[in-house]
Design a protein around this motif. Structure first.
Motif, PDB file in Angstrom:
ATOM      1  N   ARG A 188       8.544  12.245 -17.068  1.00  0.00           N
ATOM      2  CA  ARG A 188       7.081  12.251 -17.104  1.00  0.00           C
ATOM      3  C   ARG A 188       6.496  10.869 -17.367  1.00  0.00           C
ATOM      4  NH1 ARG A 188       4.673  11.805 -21.975  1.00  0.00           N
ATOM      5  NH2 ARG A 188       6.051  11.757 -23.783  1.00  0.00           N
ATOM      6  N   THR A 189       7.287   9.952 -17.950  1.00  0.00           N
ATOM      7  CA  THR A 189       6.764   8.625 -18.279  1.00  0.00           C
ATOM      8  C   THR A 189       6.901   7.655 -17.116  1.00  0.00           C
ATOM      9  OG1 THR A 189       8.891   7.843 -19.174  1.00  0.00           O
ATOM     10  CG2 THR A 189       7.384   8.968 -20.696  1.00  0.00           C
ATOM     11  N   LYS A 190       7.644   8.020 -16.077  1.00  0.00           N
ATOM     12  CA  LYS A 190       7.899   7.098 -14.978  1.00  0.00           C
ATOM     13  C   LYS A 190       7.083   7.475 -13.752  1.00  0.00           C
ATOM     14  CE  LYS A 190      12.624   6.003 -16.453  1.00  0.00           C
ATOM     15  NZ  LYS A 190      14.052   6.044 -16.067  1.00  0.00           N
ATOM     16  N   ARG A 191       6.977   6.520 -12.833  1.00  0.00           N
ATOM     17  CA  ARG A 191       6.266   6.724 -11.584  1.00  0.00           C
ATOM     18  C   ARG A 191       7.170   6.367 -10.405  1.00  0.00           C
ATOM     19  NH1 ARG A 191       3.913   8.771 -14.982  1.00  0.00           N
ATOM     20  NH2 ARG A 191       1.675   8.801 -15.449  1.00  0.00           N
ATOM     21  N   ALA A 192       6.812   6.897  -9.251  1.00  0.00           N
ATOM     22  CA  ALA A 192       7.584   6.633  -8.039  1.00  0.00           C
ATOM     23  C   ALA A 192       6.650   6.628  -6.846  1.00  0.00           C
ATOM     24  CB  ALA A 192       8.667   7.700  -7.862  1.00  0.00           C
ATOM     25  N   VAL A 193       7.064   5.950  -5.782  1.00  0.00           N
ATOM     26  CA  VAL A 193       6.295   5.977  -4.535  1.00  0.00           C
ATOM     27  C   VAL A 193       6.403   7.370  -3.940  1.00  0.00           C
ATOM     28  CG1 VAL A 193       6.212   5.088  -2.172  1.00  0.00           C
ATOM     29  CG2 VAL A 193       6.521   3.520  -4.094  1.00  0.00           C
ATOM     30  N   LYS A 194       5.260   7.932  -3.538  1.00  0.00           N
ATOM     31  CA  LYS A 194       5.212   9.288  -3.002  1.00  0.00           C
ATOM     32  C   LYS A 194       4.618   9.295  -1.595  1.00  0.00           C
ATOM     33  CE  LYS A 194       6.611  11.671  -6.624  1.00  0.00           C
ATOM     34  NZ  LYS A 194       5.807  12.770  -7.194  1.00  0.00           N
ATOM     35  N   ARG A 195       4.910  10.362  -0.867  1.00  0.00           N
ATOM     36  CA  ARG A 195       4.253  10.576   0.419  1.00  0.00           C
ATOM     37  C   ARG A 195       2.778  10.886   0.186  1.00  0.00           C
ATOM     38  NH1 ARG A 195       7.756  11.526   4.668  1.00  0.00           N
ATOM     39  NH2 ARG A 195       9.944  11.816   4.113  1.00  0.00           N
ATOM     40  N   GLU A 196       1.931  10.481   1.099  1.00  0.00           N
ATOM     41  CA  GLU A 196       0.496  10.693   0.935  1.00  0.00           C
ATOM     42  C   GLU A 196       0.145  12.161   0.762  1.00  0.00           C
ATOM     43  OE1 GLU A 196      -1.868   8.893   3.930  1.00  0.00           O
ATOM     44  OE2 GLU A 196      -1.170   6.846   3.519  1.00  0.00           O
ATOM     45  N   GLU A 197       0.935  13.032   1.382  1.00  0.00           N
ATOM     46  CA  GLU A 197       0.615  14.454   1.305  1.00  0.00           C
ATOM     47  C   GLU A 197       1.101  15.104   0.004  1.00  0.00           C
ATOM     48  OE1 GLU A 197       4.281  13.981   4.018  1.00  0.00           O
ATOM     49  OE2 GLU A 197       2.365  12.955   3.630  1.00  0.00           O
ATOM     50  N   SER A 198       1.842  14.364  -0.814  1.00  0.00           N
ATOM     51  CA  SER A 198       2.318  14.914  -2.081  1.00  0.00           C
ATOM     52  C   SER A 198       1.136  15.266  -2.980  1.00  0.00           C
ATOM     53  CB  SER A 198       3.223  13.915  -2.804  1.00  0.00           C
ATOM     54  OG  SER A 198       4.388  13.663  -2.052  1.00  0.00           O
TER      55      SER A 198
ATOM     56  N   ASP B 208       0.877  -1.180   0.000  1.00  0.00           N
ATOM     57  CA  ASP B 208       0.000   0.000   0.000  1.00  0.00           C
ATOM     58  C   ASP B 208       0.906   1.220   0.000  1.00  0.00           C
ATOM     59  OD1 ASP B 208      -1.815   2.020   0.401  1.00  0.00           O
ATOM     60  OD2 ASP B 208      -2.866   1.054   2.061  1.00  0.00           O
ATOM     61  N   ALA B 209       1.201   1.739  -1.176  1.00  0.00           N
ATOM     62  CA  ALA B 209       2.140   2.850  -1.305  1.00  0.00           C
ATOM     63  C   ALA B 209       1.686   3.758  -2.443  1.00  0.00           C
ATOM     64  CB  ALA B 209       3.552   2.317  -1.573  1.00  0.00           C
ATOM     65  N   PRO B 210       1.332   5.007  -2.153  1.00  0.00           N
ATOM     66  CA  PRO B 210       0.849   5.923  -3.195  1.00  0.00           C
ATOM     67  C   PRO B 210       1.887   6.147  -4.283  1.00  0.00           C
ATOM     68  CG  PRO B 210       0.484   6.815  -0.991  1.00  0.00           C
ATOM     69  CD  PRO B 210       1.378   5.635  -0.831  1.00  0.00           C
ATOM     70  N   LEU B 211       1.413   6.364  -5.484  1.00  0.00           N
ATOM     71  CA  LEU B 211       2.303   6.597  -6.624  1.00  0.00           C
ATOM     72  C   LEU B 211       2.043   7.968  -7.226  1.00  0.00           C
ATOM     73  CD1 LEU B 211       2.186   3.155  -8.492  1.00  0.00           C
ATOM     74  CD2 LEU B 211       3.786   3.928  -6.735  1.00  0.00           C
ATOM     75  N   GLY B 212       3.086   8.544  -7.800  1.00  0.00           N
ATOM     76  CA  GLY B 212       2.978   9.814  -8.513  1.00  0.00           C
ATOM     77  C   GLY B 212       4.060   9.880  -9.562  1.00  0.00           C
ATOM     78  N   ARG B 213       4.114  10.985 -10.279  1.00  0.00           N
ATOM     79  CA  ARG B 213       5.108  11.139 -11.336  1.00  0.00           C
ATOM     80  C   ARG B 213       6.511  11.213 -10.754  1.00  0.00           C
ATOM     81  NH1 ARG B 213       3.316  12.322 -16.438  1.00  0.00           N
ATOM     82  NH2 ARG B 213       1.113  12.854 -16.663  1.00  0.00           N
ATOM     83  N   ALA B 214       7.455  10.564 -11.457  1.00  0.00           N
ATOM     84  CA  ALA B 214       8.861  10.690 -11.102  1.00  0.00           C
ATOM     85  C   ALA B 214       9.430  11.867 -11.902  1.00  0.00           C
ATOM     86  CB  ALA B 214       9.588   9.387 -11.419  1.00  0.00           C
ATOM     87  N   GLY B 215      10.744  12.052 -11.905  1.00  0.00           N
ATOM     88  CA  GLY B 215      11.333  13.155 -12.650  1.00  0.00           C
ATOM     89  C   GLY B 215      11.015  13.077 -14.127  1.00  0.00           C
TER      90      GLY B 215
ATOM     91  N   ASP C 122       0.636  15.099  -6.151  1.00  0.00           N
ATOM     92  CA  ASP C 122       0.253  14.170  -7.217  1.00  0.00           C
ATOM     93  C   ASP C 122       0.157  12.723  -6.747  1.00  0.00           C
ATOM     94  OD1 ASP C 122       2.980  13.815  -6.814  1.00  0.00           O
ATOM     95  OD2 ASP C 122       3.367  13.329  -8.917  1.00  0.00           O
ATOM     96  N   ALA C 123       0.201  12.493  -5.429  1.00  0.00           N
ATOM     97  CA  ALA C 123       0.120  11.122  -4.909  1.00  0.00           C
ATOM     98  C   ALA C 123      -1.267  10.536  -5.164  1.00  0.00           C
ATOM     99  CB  ALA C 123       0.432  11.102  -3.420  1.00  0.00           C
ATOM    100  N   ARG C 124      -1.289   9.311  -5.681  1.00  0.00           N
ATOM    101  CA  ARG C 124      -2.541   8.607  -5.933  1.00  0.00           C
ATOM    102  C   ARG C 124      -2.497   7.248  -5.237  1.00  0.00           C
ATOM    103  NH1 ARG C 124      -3.176  13.005  -7.098  1.00  0.00           N
ATOM    104  NH2 ARG C 124      -3.963  13.953  -9.023  1.00  0.00           N
ATOM    105  N   GLU C 125      -3.596   6.870  -4.609  1.00  0.00           N
ATOM    106  CA  GLU C 125      -3.654   5.594  -3.899  1.00  0.00           C
ATOM    107  C   GLU C 125      -3.281   4.444  -4.826  1.00  0.00           C
ATOM    108  OE1 GLU C 125      -6.801   3.236  -1.028  1.00  0.00           O
ATOM    109  OE2 GLU C 125      -7.557   4.129  -2.886  1.00  0.00           O
TER     110      GLU C 125
END
Length: 342
Positions: A210-220, A201-208, A222-225
């Motif tokens: 634009r085509t990649k994703r990374a685990v983000k903090r919930e408060e970010s 259970d780790a939110p994802l958002g854009r990485a540096g 662009d973080a998505r469940e």
């Protein structure tokens, strides 16, 4: 002085880097142009002299962007965005008046986009289905209600009319939480998760990029469940301390984010074998394998991920439809080489 845009036959576009601008020129331009052109296409334009920074031609894609830079780029005429039918073979698992279920091979892009205007699944579907595809997805994505990465193989369902499209889209949006939708994948990963069964259970958002994703903090912003359920189903090269060289993991999605399984498995320290974006740091793991297995693993040039099962409710009959597709030959050869370790 020669006009650097003249040779490119391009339309001039002027952009200004904001106060947070940083990174390579080709990466910054790709993001600033909102995905209209691939990074490779932008890199080519820079090398052709079709980009000015603060009035001076720049031909080095790695040139750093700084806050306040004024960047002029010569944009070529856009390619035809309306996809045409192409006689590309389809592995059809099921088809009726409302939908078509196919097994997508690795290497096939789902829909046209920057750098892939032809040779996609959509082009194949237009040829196969004619005008019967749903138009809700727009001209570039007719009938598409979900997608798989280019190098991921497996089962997909496509809507052939608007009613089916709405019904199927609602099921995918719900992620099976209140309905019968279920998606299951098989992934060959490096090592073995400490827990043989678990939930990531780790939110994802854009990485540096634009085509990649990374685990983000919930408060970010662009973080998505993002939630992935996994279970280790096979272990390869198991050692006395219960660690392994590799494992076959079955994953069930509770959400459907871009690159979700790939990012989540890398996040817990077990990236997919062959993953060029999230598993490069583990590429040298192949050196620990016997020669025969090492050759097969090094030759495997995509992420080892297969969407083997898809279940959903038929939009017209309400019947529960269940489809499975066997692991493709290249991934099966990889697994056989890993099984030989034991």
């Amino acid at each position: 002085m020669n006009d650097p845009f003249k040779e490119a036959g391009a339309t001039r576009k002027v952009l200004k880097a904001d106060e947070e601008a940083a990174g390579r020129l080709d990466s910054w331009l790709t993001a600033a142009l909102a995905g209209d052109f691939s990074r490779n296409r932008i890199k080519s334009l820079i090398e052709q002299g079709a980009v000015l920074v603060n009035g001076a031609a720049v031909t080095e894609p790695k040139r750093k962007v700084h806050p306040g830079d004024v960047i002029e780029v010569g944009l070529p005429e856009p390619e035809d965005p309306v996809p045409q039918g192409e006689d590309i073979p389809l592995d059809v698992l099921y088809e009726d008046d409302d939908l078509i279920v196919i097994c997508k091979p690795a290497g096939l892009v789902v829909h046209p986009g920057a750098g892939n205007w032809t040779g996609t699944l959509v082009n194949a579907l237009i040829h196969h289905c004619g005008e019967s595809l749903s138009g809700i997805g727009g001209v570039r994505r007719p009938g598409i209600v979900h997608r798989l990465d280019k190098e991921t193989s497996g089962v997909m369902v496509v809507a052939k009319n608007d009613a089916a499209h709405r019904h199927l889209s609602a099921q995918f949006a719900d992620h099976g939480r209140t309905g019968p939708l279920e998606r299951a994948y098989q992934a060959a990963v490096w090592g073995r998760p400490r827990q043989l069964r678990g939930v990531i259970d780790a939110p994802l958002g854009r990485a540096g990029d634009r085509t990649k994703r990374a685990v983000k903090r919930e408060e970010s912003e662009d973080a998505r469940e993002a939630i992935t359920h996994y279970e280790v189903v096979e272990r390869y090269g198991e050692k006395p301390d219960s660690t392994c060289l590799a494992s076959l993991v079955e994953c069930h999605l509770e959400t459907g984010r871009t690159h979700q399984i790939r990012v989540h498995m890398a996040h817990i320290g077990h990236p997919l074998i062959g993953d060029p974006d999230y598993g490069l740091a583990f590429k040298t793991k192949a050196n620990l394998l016997p020669p025969a297995a090492k050759v097969v693993v090094n030759a495997f040039d995509r992420q080892a991920l297969h969407a083997y099962m898809l279940q959903f409710e038929h939009p017209a009959s309400n019947e529960i439809m269940h489809f499975e597709a066997p692991i493709p030959d290249d991934m099966e050869a990889l697994l056989q080489a890993l099984r030989a370790l034991d």
